[in-house]
Write a protein that holds these residues in place. Sequence first.
Motif, PDB file in Angstrom:
ATOM      1  N   VAL A   1       5.095 -79.251 -17.841  1.00  0.00           N
ATOM      2  CA  VAL A   1       4.775 -79.437 -16.429  1.00  0.00           C
ATOM      3  C   VAL A   1       5.648 -78.492 -15.626  1.00  0.00           C
ATOM      4  CG1 VAL A   1       4.807 -81.035 -14.484  1.00  0.00           C
ATOM      5  CG2 VAL A   1       4.204 -81.865 -16.739  1.00  0.00           C
ATOM      6  N   ASP A   2       5.014 -77.679 -14.792  1.00  0.00           N
ATOM      7  CA  ASP A   2       5.733 -76.781 -13.891  1.00  0.00           C
ATOM      8  C   ASP A   2       5.534 -77.268 -12.463  1.00  0.00           C
ATOM      9  OD1 ASP A   2       6.870 -74.750 -15.646  1.00  0.00           O
ATOM     10  OD2 ASP A   2       4.790 -74.231 -16.096  1.00  0.00           O
ATOM     11  N   ALA A   3       6.637 -77.599 -11.794  1.00  0.00           N
ATOM     12  CA  ALA A   3       6.576 -78.074 -10.407  1.00  0.00           C
ATOM     13  C   ALA A   3       6.300 -76.892  -9.483  1.00  0.00           C
ATOM     14  CB  ALA A   3       7.902 -78.731 -10.038  1.00  0.00           C
ATOM     15  N   LYS A   4       5.568 -77.167  -8.412  1.00  0.00           N
ATOM     16  CA  LYS A   4       5.308 -76.123  -7.408  1.00  0.00           C
ATOM     17  C   LYS A   4       5.277 -76.738  -6.015  1.00  0.00           C
ATOM     18  CE  LYS A   4       0.297 -76.025  -8.281  1.00  0.00           C
ATOM     19  NZ  LYS A   4      -0.821 -75.201  -8.710  1.00  0.00           N
ATOM     20  N   SER A   5       5.063 -75.948  -5.011  1.00  0.00           N
ATOM     21  CA  SER A   5       4.955 -76.402  -3.618  1.00  0.00           C
ATOM     22  C   SER A   5       6.180 -77.179  -3.140  1.00  0.00           C
ATOM     23  CB  SER A   5       3.710 -77.262  -3.420  1.00  0.00           C
ATOM     24  OG  SER A   5       2.560 -76.556  -3.757  1.00  0.00           O
ATOM     25  N   GLY A   6       7.378 -76.687  -3.440  1.00  0.00           N
ATOM     26  CA  GLY A   6       8.587 -77.345  -2.955  1.00  0.00           C
ATOM     27  C   GLY A   6       9.031 -78.548  -3.775  1.00  0.00           C
ATOM     28  N   TYR A   7       8.418 -78.776  -4.914  1.00  0.00           N
ATOM     29  CA  TYR A   7       8.790 -79.902  -5.778  1.00  0.00           C
ATOM     30  C   TYR A   7       9.686 -79.427  -6.903  1.00  0.00           C
ATOM     31  CZ  TYR A   7       5.588 -83.049  -3.461  1.00  0.00           C
ATOM     32  OH  TYR A   7       4.979 -83.833  -2.527  1.00  0.00           O
TER      33      TYR A   7
END
Length: 158
Positions: A71-77
């Motif tokens: 899982v790769d976090a995106k959008s400031g997460y």
Amino acid sequence: MAHVTACACALVALFAGGCRRDAAPPQPTPAEEPSAKPAPSAELHEPTFDLVMKPAGAVVAGQPATVDIQVDAKSGYHVNDKYPYKFKPAASPGVTYASPTFSSEAAKLEEKRATMTVRFTPDGKGEKTIAGLFAFSLCSADQCLIEKRDVLLHVNVD
């Protein structure tokens, strides 16, 4: 009197869609059903994360093998390192999992990436399915999300 009935019928036809007594009443249009749960997949792309499930090396019949769920976090997460990451495998013909449940001990947590390693042994050659429910969490400055996704991967076993 026939003229009044004809006029009334014309008005009913105009406003109600018909005057024939043998006509079926209009059927209500079915409401749109809420979107169904997405089908299990080896790849999911959502606004807050990308999730990919893939074999980690060759998969050989009768030999231990691994699949990684990343899982790769995106959008400031970012990855929530306090959450108990978990993968609960689904029964799959010809596949024996190393554990009935894989927990945070099987996960590598980084700032923007979590990788869960799923260990299994296929009993024979051909296509096998690795599937189950993956639970994970991502946080932003404002909130933490607890996510659960059904994942499924078909692997070719040599």
